[in-house]
Design a protein around this motif. Structure first.
Motif, short mmCIF file in Angstrom:
data_model
loop_
_atom_site.label_atom_id
_atom_site.label_comp_id
_atom_site.label_asym_id
_atom_site.label_seq_id
_atom_site.Cartn_x
_atom_site.Cartn_y
_atom_site.Cartn_z
N ASP A 410 0.87 -1.20 0.00
CA ASP A 410 0.00 0.00 0.00
C ASP A 410 0.90 1.23 0.00
O ASP A 410 1.81 1.36 0.82
CB ASP A 410 -0.88 0.00 1.26
N HIS A 413 0.82 7.49 2.39
CA HIS A 413 0.32 8.87 2.32
C HIS A 413 -0.09 9.27 0.90
O HIS A 413 0.21 10.37 0.43
CB HIS A 413 1.40 9.87 2.82
N PHE A 414 -0.77 8.41 0.26
CA PHE A 414 -1.10 8.70 -1.13
C PHE A 414 -2.17 9.78 -1.26
O PHE A 414 -2.22 10.52 -2.23
CB PHE A 414 -1.54 7.41 -1.84
N LYS A 415 -2.98 9.86 -0.23
CA LYS A 415 -4.02 10.90 -0.24
C LYS A 415 -3.34 12.28 -0.29
O LYS A 415 -3.72 13.15 -1.06
CB LYS A 415 -4.91 10.76 1.01
N ASN A 418 -1.93 12.94 -3.69
CA ASN A 418 -3.00 13.38 -4.59
C ASN A 418 -3.36 14.84 -4.32
O ASN A 418 -3.54 15.63 -5.26
CB ASN A 418 -4.26 12.54 -4.34
N ASP A 427 -2.47 9.34 -10.67
CA ASP A 427 -2.67 8.26 -11.65
C ASP A 427 -1.34 7.86 -12.29
O ASP A 427 -1.04 6.68 -12.47
CB ASP A 427 -3.62 8.71 -12.76
N ARG A 449 -3.48 -5.14 -9.11
CA ARG A 449 -3.91 -3.93 -8.39
C ARG A 449 -5.14 -4.36 -7.62
O ARG A 449 -6.18 -4.70 -8.21
CB ARG A 449 -4.25 -2.81 -9.37
N GLU A 453 -4.76 2.41 -4.03
CA GLU A 453 -3.29 2.40 -4.13
C GLU A 453 -2.74 1.18 -3.43
O GLU A 453 -1.65 1.18 -2.90
CB GLU A 453 -2.65 3.69 -3.60
N ARG A 528 5.44 3.12 8.43
CA ARG A 528 5.38 3.03 6.94
C ARG A 528 6.76 2.77 6.32
O ARG A 528 7.72 2.65 7.04
CB ARG A 528 4.75 4.29 6.34
P1 GH3 Z 1 -1.64 5.51 4.14
O1 GH3 Z 1 -0.24 5.79 4.16
O2 GH3 Z 1 -2.20 5.25 5.50
O3 GH3 Z 1 -2.03 4.44 3.22
O4 GH3 Z 1 -2.32 6.84 3.68
P2 GH3 Z 1 -3.06 7.05 2.38
O5 GH3 Z 1 -3.34 8.46 2.17
O6 GH3 Z 1 -2.31 6.38 1.26
O7 GH3 Z 1 -4.36 6.28 2.62
P3 GH3 Z 1 -5.84 6.60 2.38
O8 GH3 Z 1 -6.62 5.30 2.42
O9 GH3 Z 1 -6.28 7.59 3.38
O10 GH3 Z 1 -5.98 7.24 1.03
C1 GH3 Z 1 -5.87 6.55 -0.17
C2 GH3 Z 1 -5.90 7.54 -1.26
O11 GH3 Z 1 -5.60 6.92 -2.51
C3 GH3 Z 1 -7.26 8.13 -1.43
C4 GH3 Z 1 -7.48 8.23 -2.87
O12 GH3 Z 1 -7.60 9.56 -3.30
C5 GH3 Z 1 -6.22 7.66 -3.50
N1 GH3 Z 1 -6.56 6.87 -4.58
C6 GH3 Z 1 -7.21 5.68 -4.57
N2 GH3 Z 1 -7.37 5.24 -5.85
C7 GH3 Z 1 -6.84 6.19 -6.69
C8 GH3 Z 1 -6.72 6.33 -8.10
O13 GH3 Z 1 -7.11 5.50 -8.88
N3 GH3 Z 1 -6.07 7.43 -8.56
C9 GH3 Z 1 -5.59 8.41 -7.76
N4 GH3 Z 1 -5.00 9.47 -8.24
N5 GH3 Z 1 -5.73 8.30 -6.44
C10 GH3 Z 1 -6.33 7.21 -5.88
#
Ligand code: GH3
Ligand code: MG
Ligand code: MG
Length: 555
Positions: A410, A413-415, A418, A427, A449, A453, A528
């Motif tokens: 995973d 901090h992908f949020k 973004n 993307d 996948r 993410e 992480r």
């Molecule tokens: P953590 O480290 O705890 O995983 O934090 P996180 O931000 O990665 O986790 P979180 O579950 O809060 O957020 C996942 C984010 O991934 C939210 C969403 O916007 C992004 N995401 C999910 N699918 C896609 C996608 O197909 N494209 C894009 N650009 N972003 C995506």
């Protein structure tokens, strides 16, 4: 004296008696002769009288002296006085062309004494010639000696004319009949020839129809088989099997454009079809350049295809179209010194259509399947495919008593990523990470996948150490990976990984995924950008022990 007188008287009487005895018969003889001559003269005169009364020419001839008599009819008809005709004077009035034959015939009769009959032309008073029938018979005396010849000339000009007319008519009729016959014969011969030609044509047509019908049956069979093909390998195997039956006089091959459409590669060949190389430039084929069937007659250098040898026989290429787009060519080489005929060209186009359709079908099905099992953004397998595959892989691992590693990854901090760089950049990172992940594992490993993410990698045959090492390497390499978006650096991306192995952490997909997920959760919690095995050192030890050779698998 008296005595002397008496003696003289007696002598005179004696003489008179003697004379009477001698002269009497002589006188009688002379009288008889005179009478005979008289009667002969009278007979001759009678004969001539008779002869002059006859309508025909009558003549008599003496051997060696020629004609000694001719009746007046001669002069009347020929104009030649009889005196001139006597002997051999008659030769003057005979037609010069008939003279030799007439003399010959006369000579023959004269020598043999046999009656003769012949026809020749005599000149008439008016100067023209008329045909005569000449009959001659020999006259003999009572001792059988030949006296003379008697003959008649009968004018047969009119009869001959009539006869000639009849003969001419008969000749004309015969000629007409012969001509009609010849015409009929020619017609019959022509008719027989036409019939023969018709029969041959019928035979040829029947053969051609039988061949076409056989081809059509084979083609229908091929179409049916092609419909059930699962992949291109199946398609080519069927084509290679059917082509020699459909086109027994052609060698052949299929050349396909590769995915970049920059190369033409031999996909399959039959009947020992030889090409100079297995790979070509698409420009080498005129059928691909023009989009139409391209026939190259034997020895023709107008537009030869560079993908084939300039063999001693003709060859031709048919474009293979899949959904309207050229995907390759069907190449045929004749194995005999002749040109391909129209029906063969049109049939090979139908044959190529079938193959093109089948290729299109397989590609569509592949696309459909890909759509159902692949993630469109990253082109990695999707969750559905993972579940199917994991079922199979876990069962296989349990059965073969092999290890199996499951990594759940995973992005960290992908949020935030973004939010900072935008969804589009997110993307791009997802696509880049997917590609990186695929490059980081073996070909037999399955990369998916899982959602958002989150990614899953299944490592068949991997034990806990191999799985952990693989996860650590991914983490480490990712840290070094520069992430660019539109040519601009968008910072670093890290990933947290949870690792579970079969059989220590479970033997079903569900157990393994839950265990790996729990480990991932711990990795996140612990800060992480790290790899976590299933919880607790004891657990790791158990996993290591369970993965060791001879370990007992939970069934
Ligand atoms: P953590 O480290 O705890 O995983 O934090 P996180 O931000 O990665 O986790 P979180 O579950 O809060 O957020 C996942 C984010 O991934 C939210 C969403 O916007 C992004 N995401 C999910 N699918 C896609 C996608 O197909 N494209 C894009 N650009 N972003 C995506
Ligand atoms: Mg995340
Ligand atoms: Mg997440």
């Amino acid at each position: 004296m008296a005595l002397r007188e008496t003696h003289t008287y007696e002598a005179l009487v004696l003489v008179a008696i003697s004379l009477a005895v001698v002269i009497g018969p002589v006188v009688k003889l002379l009288a008889m002769r005179r009478a005979l001559a008289q009667s002969l003269l009278e007979g001759e005169a009678h004969f001539r009288k008779l002869a002059d009364a006859l309508p025909e020419m009558v003549w008599t001839a003496v051997s060696g002296r020629g004609i000694d008599y001719m009746n007046q009819r001669w002069c009347e008809l020929t104009g030649q006085p009889v005196e001139q005709a006597l002997g051999f004077g008659w030769k003057e009035v005979i037609h010069p062309d008939d003279l030799a034959v007439a003399l010959q015939s006369w000579e023959k009769s004269r020598q043999s004494g046999i009656a003769s009959e012949m026809e020749y032309r005599l000149r008439s008073r008016d100067g023209g010639y008329r045909w005569h029938l000449v009959r001659a018979r020999v006259m003999r005396d009572s001792s059988g000696a030949m006296i003379k010849w008697i003959g008649t000339n009968t004018d047969i000009e009119d009869r001959r004319h009539t006869q000639q007319g009849l003969e001419d008519q008969i000749k004309q009729h015969t000629a007409d009949l012969m001509e009609a016959n010849a015409r009929l014969e020619t017609e019959m011969r022509q008719r027989a020839l036409a019939q023969q030609e018709l029969n041959q044509q019928n035979e040829r047509m029947l053969k051609e129809l039988t061949r076409r019908s056989r081809r059509a049956t084979l083609l229908a069979k091929m179409a049916e088989l092609l419909q059930s093909c699962a992949d291109l390998k199946d398609v080519f195997s069927i084509v290679a099997g059917m082509a020699p039956k459909v086109f027994p006089e052609f060698r052949g091959t299929i050349l396909l454009l590769n995915s970049s459409r920059k190369m033409l590669e031999m996909a399959v060949q039959w009947s020992d079809c030889q090409l100079p190389a297995p790979v070509f430039d698409p420009q080498d084929c005129w059928a691909l350049r023009t989009g139409h069937v391209h026939v190259v007659p034997a020895g023709d250098l107008t537009a030869p295809c560079a993908h084939t040898h300039a063999g001693k026989y003709a060859y031709f290429c048919v474009p293979l179209l899949s959904q309207g787009e050229a995907v390759g060519i069907l190449h045929f080489q004749l194995s005999q010194p002749r040109e391909p005929v129209e029906s063969e060209l049109s049939f090979s186009s139908t044959f190529a259509e079938q193959i093109g359709l089948s290729i299109a079908n397989i590609r569509l099905r592949e696309a459909l399947r890909n759509q159902s099992i692949r993630d469109p953004l990253t082109t990695l397998y999707n969750r559905r495919y993972l579940e199917e595959t994991m079922e199979r892989e876990t069962r296989r691992a349990v059965r073969a008593e092999h290890g199996l590693g499951v990594l759940v990854l995973d992005l960290d901090h992908f949020k935030t990523f973004n939010d900072t760089y935008g969804h589009e950049a997110g993307d791009a990172v997802l696509r880049e990470f997917a590609s990186f992940l695929s490059r980081s594992v073996r070909a037999e490993d399955i990369v998916c996948r899982y959602g958002g993410e989150e990614f899953v990698v299944v490592l068949p045959m991997a034990d806990i150490d191999a799985s952990q090492a693989r996860a650590e390497r991914i983490c480490a390499k990712l840290r070094e990976l520069p992430v660019l978006h539109r040519g601009r650096s968008v910072g670093k991306v890290t990933v947290s990984v949870g690792v579970a192995v079969l059989p220590a952490n479970g033997t079903s997909p569900k157990e393994l995924l839950e265990a790996a997920d729990a480990a991932l959760y711990r990795a996140k919690r612990e800060g992480r950008d790290r790899v976590m095995l299933v919880e607790g050192p004891a657990s790791v030890a158990v996993a290591r022990e369970a993965g060791a050779p001879g370990a007992t698998f939970a069934k």
